[in-house]
Design a protein around this motif. Structure first.
Motif, PDB file in Angstrom:
ATOM      1  N   GLU A   1      26.337   6.426  -1.240  1.00 42.91           N
ATOM      2  CA  GLU A   1      25.190   6.556  -2.145  1.00 42.91           C
ATOM      3  C   GLU A   1      25.407   5.759  -3.426  1.00 42.91           C
ATOM      4  O   GLU A   1      24.470   5.154  -3.960  1.00 42.91           O
ATOM      5  CB  GLU A   1      24.950   8.030  -2.458  1.00 42.91           C
ATOM      6  CG  GLU A   1      24.551   8.862  -1.241  1.00 42.91           C
ATOM      7  CD  GLU A   1      24.372  10.337  -1.581  1.00 42.91           C
ATOM      8  OE1 GLU A   1      24.674  10.717  -2.741  1.00 42.91           O
ATOM      9  OE2 GLU A   1      23.928  11.106  -0.698  1.00 42.91           O
ATOM     10  N   ALA A   2      26.656   5.724  -3.908  1.00 39.15           N
ATOM     11  CA  ALA A   2      26.953   4.945  -5.109  1.00 39.15           C
ATOM     12  C   ALA A   2      26.779   3.454  -4.852  1.00 39.15           C
ATOM     13  O   ALA A   2      26.245   2.719  -5.699  1.00 39.15           O
ATOM     14  CB  ALA A   2      28.378   5.239  -5.573  1.00 39.15           C
ATOM     15  N   ALA A   3      27.205   2.994  -3.685  1.00 37.61           N
ATOM     16  CA  ALA A   3      27.039   1.584  -3.346  1.00 37.61           C
ATOM     17  C   ALA A   3      25.565   1.215  -3.229  1.00 37.61           C
ATOM     18  O   ALA A   3      25.142   0.135  -3.662  1.00 37.61           O
ATOM     19  CB  ALA A   3      27.768   1.284  -2.028  1.00 37.61           C
ATOM     20  N   GLN A   4      24.773   2.105  -2.646  1.00 34.43           N
ATOM     21  CA  GLN A   4      23.336   1.868  -2.549  1.00 34.43           C
ATOM     22  C   GLN A   4      22.699   1.816  -3.933  1.00 34.43           C
ATOM     23  O   GLN A   4      21.832   0.975  -4.191  1.00 34.43           O
ATOM     24  CB  GLN A   4      22.676   2.957  -1.704  1.00 34.43           C
ATOM     25  CG  GLN A   4      23.091   2.943  -0.243  1.00 34.43           C
ATOM     26  CD  GLN A   4      22.608   4.173   0.508  1.00 34.43           C
ATOM     27  OE1 GLN A   4      22.339   5.224  -0.089  1.00 34.43           O
ATOM     28  NE2 GLN A   4      22.502   4.068   1.824  1.00 34.43           N
ATOM     29  N   ALA A   5      23.141   2.699  -4.831  1.00 34.78           N
ATOM     30  CA  ALA A   5      22.591   2.727  -6.184  1.00 34.78           C
ATOM     31  C   ALA A   5      22.935   1.458  -6.959  1.00 34.78           C
ATOM     32  O   ALA A   5      22.160   1.021  -7.828  1.00 34.78           O
ATOM     33  CB  ALA A   5      23.116   3.951  -6.924  1.00 34.78           C
ATOM     34  N   MET A   6      24.079   0.850  -6.640  1.00 34.47           N
ATOM     35  CA  MET A   6      24.486  -0.380  -7.314  1.00 34.47           C
ATOM     36  C   MET A   6      23.841  -1.621  -6.711  1.00 34.47           C
ATOM     37  O   MET A   6      24.097  -2.735  -7.148  1.00 34.47           O
ATOM     38  CB  MET A   6      26.008  -0.516  -7.281  1.00 34.47           C
ATOM     39  CG  MET A   6      26.730   0.480  -8.172  1.00 34.47           C
ATOM     40  SD  MET A   6      28.512   0.171  -8.274  1.00 34.47           S
ATOM     41  CE  MET A   6      29.000   0.494  -6.571  1.00 34.47           C
ATOM     42  N   GLY A   7      22.998  -1.424  -5.691  1.00 40.27           N
ATOM     43  CA  GLY A   7      22.247  -2.542  -5.127  1.00 40.27           C
ATOM     44  C   GLY A   7      22.895  -3.230  -3.950  1.00 40.27           C
ATOM     45  O   GLY A   7      22.464  -4.327  -3.568  1.00 40.27           O
ATOM     46  N   ALA A   8      23.921  -2.623  -3.333  1.00 39.43           N
ATOM     47  CA  ALA A   8      24.548  -3.236  -2.166  1.00 39.43           C
ATOM     48  C   ALA A   8      23.569  -3.255  -0.994  1.00 39.43           C
ATOM     49  O   ALA A   8      22.872  -2.268  -0.739  1.00 39.43           O
ATOM     50  CB  ALA A   8      25.804  -2.456  -1.785  1.00 39.43           C
ATOM     51  N   ASN A   9      23.506  -4.384  -0.303  1.00 41.86           N
ATOM     52  CA  ASN A   9      22.594  -4.490   0.834  1.00 41.86           C
ATOM     53  C   ASN A   9      23.236  -3.891   2.088  1.00 41.86           C
ATOM     54  O   ASN A   9      24.395  -3.447   2.068  1.00 41.86           O
ATOM     55  CB  ASN A   9      22.186  -5.949   1.076  1.00 41.86           C
ATOM     56  CG  ASN A   9      23.382  -6.865   1.316  1.00 41.86           C
ATOM     57  OD1 ASN A   9      24.370  -6.482   1.934  1.00 41.86           O
ATOM     58  ND2 ASN A   9      23.293  -8.087   0.803  1.00 41.86           N
TER      59      ASN A   9
ATOM     60  N   GLN B   1      26.585  -5.487   3.280  1.00 44.46           N
ATOM     61  CA  GLN B   1      27.710  -5.145   2.413  1.00 44.46           C
ATOM     62  C   GLN B   1      28.190  -3.718   2.643  1.00 44.46           C
ATOM     63  O   GLN B   1      29.392  -3.448   2.669  1.00 44.46           O
ATOM     64  CB  GLN B   1      27.307  -5.346   0.947  1.00 44.46           C
ATOM     65  CG  GLN B   1      27.107  -6.804   0.554  1.00 44.46           C
ATOM     66  CD  GLN B   1      26.565  -6.942  -0.853  1.00 44.46           C
ATOM     67  OE1 GLN B   1      25.809  -6.090  -1.329  1.00 44.46           O
ATOM     68  NE2 GLN B   1      26.921  -8.034  -1.529  1.00 44.46           N
ATOM     69  N   ILE B   2      27.255  -2.813   2.813  1.00 43.91           N
ATOM     70  CA  ILE B   2      27.636  -1.415   3.048  1.00 43.91           C
ATOM     71  C   ILE B   2      28.344  -1.267   4.398  1.00 43.91           C
ATOM     72  O   ILE B   2      29.366  -0.580   4.507  1.00 43.91           O
ATOM     73  CB  ILE B   2      26.399  -0.504   2.973  1.00 43.91           C
ATOM     74  CG1 ILE B   2      25.861  -0.466   1.535  1.00 43.91           C
ATOM     75  CG2 ILE B   2      26.725   0.903   3.451  1.00 43.91           C
ATOM     76  CD1 ILE B   2      24.584   0.293   1.372  1.00 43.91           C
ATOM     77  N   LEU B   3      27.805  -1.922   5.427  1.00 44.67           N
ATOM     78  CA  LEU B   3      28.409  -1.818   6.751  1.00 44.67           C
ATOM     79  C   LEU B   3      29.805  -2.427   6.785  1.00 44.67           C
ATOM     80  O   LEU B   3      30.731  -1.852   7.375  1.00 44.67           O
ATOM     81  CB  LEU B   3      27.520  -2.505   7.789  1.00 44.67           C
ATOM     82  CG  LEU B   3      26.175  -1.844   8.107  1.00 44.67           C
ATOM     83  CD1 LEU B   3      25.398  -2.682   9.104  1.00 44.67           C
ATOM     84  CD2 LEU B   3      26.370  -0.441   8.643  1.00 44.67           C
ATOM     85  N   SER B   4      29.974  -3.581   6.164  1.00 44.20           N
ATOM     86  CA  SER B   4      31.245  -4.303   6.255  1.00 44.20           C
ATOM     87  C   SER B   4      32.292  -3.808   5.272  1.00 44.20           C
ATOM     88  O   SER B   4      33.484  -3.752   5.602  1.00 44.20           O
ATOM     89  CB  SER B   4      31.010  -5.800   6.043  1.00 44.20           C
ATOM     90  OG  SER B   4      30.436  -6.047   4.764  1.00 44.20           O
TER      91      SER B   4
END
Length: 296
Positions: A185-193, A196-199
Motif C-alpha cells: 500500500e505504501a508503494a502504491q501511495a508513492m506512485g509505483a506502477n 514496479q510493484i510486481l518486480s
C-alpha cells in the motif's frame, strides 16, 4: 545484536522436524548431484574409452550378460546398456529441467499478475488453469506429444503444460495474501506502477515455494518422460532414453534377459527418489503448509 525469532523470515526458520528434513535434503541432493555428474561426464567417459558409443550397435555380442567387459550387459540391438544408462541421465536432465523451467517461467508471472490485478482477468486465468489442472498430466503430455512430435524441446513442451497451473495457483495465492500488506500500500501511495510493484515488492515475497515445486515437478517429469519414451513418443529412437530402453527390454524379459530392463529402470527410480527427497525436504523446511495449498 542477536537476531530474535521475529526478525528471521518465516521460510528460513527451522521447525521441530528440521533434522528429518535436513536428512532428506542431504540424501536427495547427493543422488541428484550424482546423476548430474554422470550426465555431464558421460561424453568424457566415452572419449577415454570407459564406455561405448550408446548409439553404436556392437553386432556381437547381443544379449551379453553383465561382465567385466560390459558392466551392465548388452541389449538385443547390441547396445551397451551401461553406456545407454549413463547417457539416459543426460537426456532426462535436459528434458526435465527444460520442462520445469518452461512451466515456471509461464506460471509464476501469470500467477503474480492474476493475483495482484484480480477482477475479470483473475477469473479468466483461474478458469483456464483449473481446466488444465483437472486433466491427468500424463494424458495431456501424451496428447501434446502426438501433436508436436519427437525431440528434446518438443518433449519438454509437452510435459511442461501440465505443471503451469501448479506454479500459477501457488504464486497467485501468495500474491493475493501479500498484496494487502502495508509495504505494498505504501508503494502504491508513492506512485509505483504495476511492473514496479510486481518486480520489486511482490516477487521475492511470493517465490519461496517455487524451488520446492521445481524439484517435485522435475521428479514427476522424469516418470512422464519415461512414459512417453515407453510409448515411442518422447525422443528420437537414436537418443538414449530410459523409457525407450525399457520398452525394448520388455520383449526380452520372458526369456530371462533381466539386465536390459533392470539398469535403466533402476537409474530412473533412483533419480526420481533423489529429486523427490530433495523436494520433500525443502517442502518441510521452507513452508510446511505448501502441500495443503497445492492439494487444496
Amino acid at each position: 545484536m542477536a537476531a530474535t525469532k521475529s526478525t528471521i523470515p518465516r521460510f528460513l526458520q527451522i521447525n521441530k522436524n528440521s533434522s528429518l528434513s535436513q536428512k532428506m535434503m542431504v540424501v536427495g541432493l547427493a543422488l541428484t548431484l550424482f546423476f548430474i555428474f554422470i550426465a555431464f561426464f558421460a561424453p568424457v567417459f566415452q572419449w577415454v574409452g570407459i564406455i561405448q558409443n550408446p548409439t553404436d550397435s556392437l553386432i556381437n555380442p547381443i544379449h551379453e550378460p553383465p561382465s567385466g567387459k560390459y558392466w551392465f550387459g548388452t541389449s538385443r540391438q547390441g547396445y551397451d546398456v551401461f553406456a545407454r544408462s549413463l547417457f539416459g541421465a543426460q537426456a532426462a536432465l535436459q528434458v526435465v529441467f527444460l520442462a520445469t523451467a518452461l512451466s515456471m517461467v509461464v506460471g509464476v508471472p501469470l500467477g503474480m499478475l492474476s493475483g495482484y490485478l484480480g477482477g475479470k482477468l483473475d477469473k479468466m486465468f483461474l478458469f483456464i488453469m483449473d481446466s488444465i489442472y483437472t486433466l491427468p498430466g500424463m494424458l495431456l503430455s501424451v496428447t501434446l506429444a502426438f501433436v508436436v512430435g519427437k525431440g528434446i524441446l518438443n518433449a519438454a513442451l509437452a510435459i511442461s503444460i501440465a505443471y503451469i497451473p501448479q506454479y500459477y495457483r501457488v504464486v497467485r495465492n501468495h500474491t493475493v495474501s501479500v498484496k494487502t500488506e502495508v509495504f505494498i500500500e505504501a508503494a502504491q501511495a508513492m506512485g509505483a506502477n504495476t511492473w514496479q510493484i510486481l518486480s520489486k515488492y511482490l516477487f521475492f515475497n511470493v517465490i519461496q515455494s517455487v524451488p520446492v515445486l521445481f524439484t517435485l515437478n522435475a521428479a514427476d517429469a522424469i516418470l512422464v518422460l519415461g512414459g512417453l519414451g515407453f510409448l515411442g513418443l518422447g525422443l528420437p529412437d537414436e537418443v538414449p532414453e530410459w523409457g525407450y530402453d525399457l520398452r525394448q527390454a520388455l520383449e526380452a524379459l520372458p526369456t530371462g534377459i533381466w539386465w536390459t530392463a533392470l539398469f535403466p529402470g533402476l537409474a530412473m527410480t533412483l533419480m526420481v527418489v533423489g529429486l523427490s527427497l530433495l523436494g520433500e525436504g525443502l517442502n518441510d523446511f521452507v513452508n510446511p503448509r505448501l502441500r495443503k495449498q497445492i492439494r487444496g
